[in-house]
Design an enzyme around this catalytic site. Structure first.
Site, mmCIF file in Angstrom:
data_model
loop_
_atom_site.group_PDB
_atom_site.id
_atom_site.type_symbol
_atom_site.label_atom_id
_atom_site.label_comp_id
_atom_site.label_asym_id
_atom_site.label_seq_id
_atom_site.Cartn_x
_atom_site.Cartn_y
_atom_site.Cartn_z
ATOM 1 N N ASP A 93 -7.940 7.988 25.965
ATOM 2 C CA ASP A 93 -9.186 8.699 26.069
ATOM 3 C C ASP A 93 -9.814 9.813 25.259
ATOM 4 O OD1 ASP A 93 -7.457 10.252 27.497
ATOM 5 O OD2 ASP A 93 -7.744 10.667 29.211
ATOM 6 N N ASP B 297 -5.292 14.187 20.981
ATOM 7 C CA ASP B 297 -5.299 15.730 20.882
ATOM 8 C C ASP B 297 -3.530 15.965 19.923
ATOM 9 O OD1 ASP B 297 -4.668 18.253 21.239
ATOM 10 O OD2 ASP B 297 -4.733 18.293 23.092
#
Length: 177
Positions: A97, A100
């Site tokens: 998703d 980061d």
């Protein structure tokens, strides 16, 4: 849940445009190949399921259960739960998703290469470059997000908010309790 969202960053319509863009790139790059899409559970589920609807090359799918977060912070330690699929000689597209800190994707990529994948490319819905802790870049990126705590469309806080149909910034008072 919607009351916990400070602002919507990416609407359902914008997510749809990202899916179309990414699938066009992947379809073009993998024409004549049969990639194995490996999703990182749990966050990849909405994204990967929707992305695959637009993939028009022969492909297979699998999943890896990994964990590195406790609340809103990455622990820095990657836990792989279960076993890796057979990737020997396969062109792998690793789906998540968000990119980061990069720790989880970097470790998964290392393990896939170690297990003799022919190639490994990374596909993420979102990239948060300001959060990066290790040197890694995705090959396919839907869009960029600022260094804020985002949830929705697979992204969570303590396993909640994954079912929101958009990407939003979580109010600080929700995760600072």
């Amino acid at each position: 849940m919607n009351n916990d969202i400070k602002k919507i960053l990416i609407s359902q319509e914008d997510i749809q445009k990202m899916l179309e863009k990414l699938s066009n790139e992947i379809n073009n790059d993998y024409k004549g190949k049969k990639p194995l899409f490996i999703g990182l559970l749990n966050g990849c589920v909405p994204f990967m399921c929707d992305l695959l609807k637009y993939i028009n090359v022969y492909c297979t799918t699998s999943y890896i259960k990994v964990s590195s977060y406790c609340g809103k912070e990455s622990t820095g330690k990657i836990n792989v739960l279960g076993s890796f699929p057979d990737v020997s000689g396969k062109d792998v597209i690793l789906v998540d998703d968000i990119l980061d800190t990069g720790r989880t994707l970097k470790e998964c990529m290392r393990l896939l290469i170690e297990n003799n994948a022919s190639s490994v490319k990374i596909c993420v819905l979102l990239d948060k470059p300001e959060g990066r802790k290790v040197d890694i870049e995705a090959d396919y990126i839907g869009g960029l997000v600022p260094n804020e705590f985002v949830v929705g469309y697979g992204l969570d806080y303590n396993e909640y908010y994954r079912n929101l149909p958009y990407i939003g910034v979580l109010k600080e008072e929700v995760y600072s309790k």
